[in-house]
Scaffold this motif. Structure first.
Motif, PDB file in Angstrom:
ATOM      1  N   ILE A 147     -12.174 -21.823  27.232  1.00 24.38           N
ATOM      2  CA  ILE A 147     -12.055 -20.458  26.376  1.00 24.38           C
ATOM      3  C   ILE A 147     -13.405 -20.232  25.574  1.00 24.38           C
ATOM      4  O   ILE A 147     -13.964 -20.976  25.122  1.00 24.38           O
ATOM      5  CB  ILE A 147     -11.034 -20.331  25.394  1.00 24.38           C
ATOM      6  CG1 ILE A 147      -9.490 -20.617  25.836  1.00 24.38           C
ATOM      7  CG2 ILE A 147     -10.893 -19.159  24.442  1.00 24.38           C
ATOM      8  CD1 ILE A 147      -8.581 -20.738  24.821  1.00 24.38           C
ATOM      9  N   PRO A 148     -14.246 -19.188  26.214  1.00 23.83           N
ATOM     10  CA  PRO A 148     -15.573 -18.835  25.898  1.00 23.83           C
ATOM     11  C   PRO A 148     -15.837 -18.338  24.384  1.00 23.83           C
ATOM     12  O   PRO A 148     -14.868 -17.889  23.824  1.00 23.83           O
ATOM     13  CB  PRO A 148     -15.914 -18.151  26.913  1.00 23.83           C
ATOM     14  CG  PRO A 148     -14.849 -17.175  27.402  1.00 23.83           C
ATOM     15  CD  PRO A 148     -13.612 -17.988  27.296  1.00 23.83           C
ATOM     16  N   SER A 149     -16.762 -18.410  23.961  1.00 22.66           N
ATOM     17  CA  SER A 149     -17.247 -17.774  22.738  1.00 22.66           C
ATOM     18  C   SER A 149     -17.797 -16.435  23.181  1.00 22.66           C
ATOM     19  O   SER A 149     -18.335 -16.127  24.263  1.00 22.66           O
ATOM     20  CB  SER A 149     -18.358 -18.364  22.086  1.00 22.66           C
ATOM     21  OG  SER A 149     -18.169 -19.719  21.573  1.00 22.66           O
ATOM     22  N   VAL A 150     -17.571 -15.295  22.591  1.00 25.10           N
ATOM     23  CA  VAL A 150     -17.511 -14.105  22.779  1.00 25.10           C
ATOM     24  C   VAL A 150     -18.371 -13.073  21.818  1.00 25.10           C
ATOM     25  O   VAL A 150     -18.353 -13.218  20.777  1.00 25.10           O
ATOM     26  CB  VAL A 150     -16.337 -13.388  23.139  1.00 25.10           C
ATOM     27  CG1 VAL A 150     -16.349 -11.837  23.704  1.00 25.10           C
ATOM     28  CG2 VAL A 150     -15.443 -13.921  24.018  1.00 25.10           C
ATOM     29  N   ALA A 151     -19.459 -12.402  22.391  1.00 23.22           N
ATOM     30  CA  ALA A 151     -20.356 -11.521  21.375  1.00 23.22           C
ATOM     31  C   ALA A 151     -20.348 -10.124  22.178  1.00 23.22           C
ATOM     32  O   ALA A 151     -20.163 -10.286  23.249  1.00 23.22           O
ATOM     33  CB  ALA A 151     -21.623 -12.172  21.307  1.00 23.22           C
ATOM     34  N   LEU A 152     -20.629  -9.113  21.365  1.00 23.80           N
ATOM     35  CA  LEU A 152     -20.633  -7.690  21.777  1.00 23.80           C
ATOM     36  C   LEU A 152     -22.288  -7.380  21.843  1.00 23.80           C
ATOM     37  O   LEU A 152     -22.846  -7.672  20.294  1.00 23.80           O
ATOM     38  CB  LEU A 152     -19.810  -6.696  20.912  1.00 23.80           C
ATOM     39  CG  LEU A 152     -19.955  -5.309  21.219  1.00 23.80           C
ATOM     40  CD1 LEU A 152     -19.558  -5.287  22.450  1.00 23.80           C
ATOM     41  CD2 LEU A 152     -19.193  -4.504  20.140  1.00 23.80           C
ATOM     42  N   TYR A 153     -22.827  -6.828  22.489  1.00 23.03           N
ATOM     43  CA  TYR A 153     -24.025  -6.322  22.561  1.00 23.03           C
ATOM     44  C   TYR A 153     -24.331  -4.786  22.522  1.00 23.03           C
ATOM     45  O   TYR A 153     -23.672  -4.218  23.434  1.00 23.03           O
ATOM     46  CB  TYR A 153     -25.099  -6.938  23.588  1.00 23.03           C
ATOM     47  CG  TYR A 153     -26.385  -6.227  23.816  1.00 23.03           C
ATOM     48  CD1 TYR A 153     -27.563  -6.899  23.207  1.00 23.03           C
ATOM     49  CD2 TYR A 153     -26.838  -5.268  24.530  1.00 23.03           C
ATOM     50  CE1 TYR A 153     -28.759  -6.362  23.017  1.00 23.03           C
ATOM     51  CE2 TYR A 153     -28.102  -4.703  24.702  1.00 23.03           C
ATOM     52  CZ  TYR A 153     -28.900  -5.047  24.152  1.00 23.03           C
ATOM     53  OH  TYR A 153     -30.150  -4.853  24.000  1.00 23.03           O
ATOM     54  N   ALA A 154     -25.156  -4.262  21.811  1.00 31.03           N
ATOM     55  CA  ALA A 154     -25.351  -2.774  22.008  1.00 31.03           C
ATOM     56  C   ALA A 154     -26.924  -2.463  21.821  1.00 31.03           C
ATOM     57  O   ALA A 154     -27.535  -3.076  20.731  1.00 31.03           O
ATOM     58  CB  ALA A 154     -24.784  -2.062  20.871  1.00 31.03           C
TER      59      ALA A 154
END
Length: 335
Positions: A147-154
């Motif tokens: 299960i990965p670590s998750v980030a959002l990019y903008a």
């Protein structure tokens, strides 16, 4: 419309930045180079990181016998100041493009993108060193690592470029960043990006990078990047090495094979990453009601020990202890 969306994204980032955070700061520099993928983790508050790369690119021009040769500098700046989970960054590329047979060339600022990423989820793993009863459990694979670590990019592609590379408009960029630490030595990073949104040059891309730590100084990576644009696709396969020169300096080199649309090319790069580390952990204890404690039993004790009369008293107690030790030694000798 685009400006309104950007304002909304910035507002969301600022609100999220005041939520509880994991400390993502590391004692050693954690650079994205020499790969193209981006880790979901921020550099940490008070860290100012510079990732630079000199590149050489040689690709054939479609429907032509000429090749396009590009050289330049990629510059990436990263920092965090509102939250450990939130990172702001900017990418600038200066390039010189030349058509080899016609001796025509252009040069200038070819890319200027500003962006931010926020860690939505950070995976934690079991400490197998504490398992001493069972060799099997100690060496078993932790399924949480799947299960990965998750980030959002903008981000926003600005048009503050040289005249040759201007598009005449701003365009947003969005992405999802994933990272699986499959072991202490092997990490997989997966990125999905939708770039130049709302323009004639919009594109979708994915990047998969596997990084292997060979030892405490050396690491290597293998990477695949594929970009889809206007019903066509282009890919590159890359590999390279990184050397940790010091805790704040990394040196790297890479090479890539480019292919797609019945064309082949290559690229190579060499660079370094450096950080200015001003990070400070402001950890405070909390009482039963969840309120931060300005004073803890340890801090109170340390303050008392640093008072003038306590320091003066310790001098005399040390002298008295030395005298007692000397007397004991004399008695042993007399015996």
């Amino acid at each position: 419309m685009i400006t309104h969306c950007i304002k909304k994204l910035l507002f969301i980032f600022i609100v999220l930045s005041f939520s509880s955070a994991y400390c993502q700061y590391t004692n050693l520099i954690n650079s994205n180079k020499p790969g193209f993928s981006e880790s979901p983790y921020a550099v940490g508050k008070g860290v100012y990181q510079f990732e630079n790369n000199l590149f050489l690119l040689n690709t054939p021009i479609e429907n032509s016998i000429n090749n396009l040769q590009s050289t330049g500098l990629d510059f990436l700046f990263r920092t965090s100041f509102l939250s450990e989970k939130l990172e702001f960054n900017s990418q600038i590329r200066y390039q010189r493009d030349e058509i080899n047979l016609s001796n025509e060339y252009t040069n200038g600022l070819g890319k200027f993108t500003i962006g931010a990423k926020y860690l939505l989820f950070q995976q934690t793993y079991e400490d197998k060193k504490k398992e001493v009863r069972s060799w099997k459990k100690r060496n078993a694979f932790d399924k949480k690592r799947l299960i990965p670590s998750v980030a959002l990019y903008a981000g926003l592609n600005t048009d503050m470029l040289s005249e040759t590379y201007k598009t005449g408009q701003l365009s947003p960029k969005a992405g999802l960043l994933f990272q699986n630490n499959l072991s202490n030595q092997f990490t997989v990073i997966t990125n999905f990006f939708y770039d130049c949104i709302g323009t004639d040059f919009s594109e979708f891309s994915y990047i998969i990078t596997g990084t292997i730590n060979l030892n405490s100084r050396w690491s290597t990576f293998f990477e695949n990047q594929t970009t889809y644009q206007n019903n066509t696709s282009k890919s590159n396969l890359g590999s390279g090495f990184a050397y940790l020169f010091s805790k704040d300096l990394q040196i790297n080199a890479s090479a890539r094979y480019l292919f797609g649309n019945n064309n082949e090319g290559f690229s190579a790069g060499i660079g370094f990453s450096y950080r200015i580390d001003k990070h400070n952990d402001n950890f405070k204890g909390k009482d039963n009601n969840g309120k931060a404690l300005n004073e803890t039993p340890i801090s109170t004790y340390n303050k008392k020990q640093d008072r003038f009369f306590n320091r003066l008293f310790r001098i005399f107690t040390k002298d008295s202890k030395k005298i007692k030790r000397r007397k004991k030694r004399k008695r042993k000798r007399n015996k």
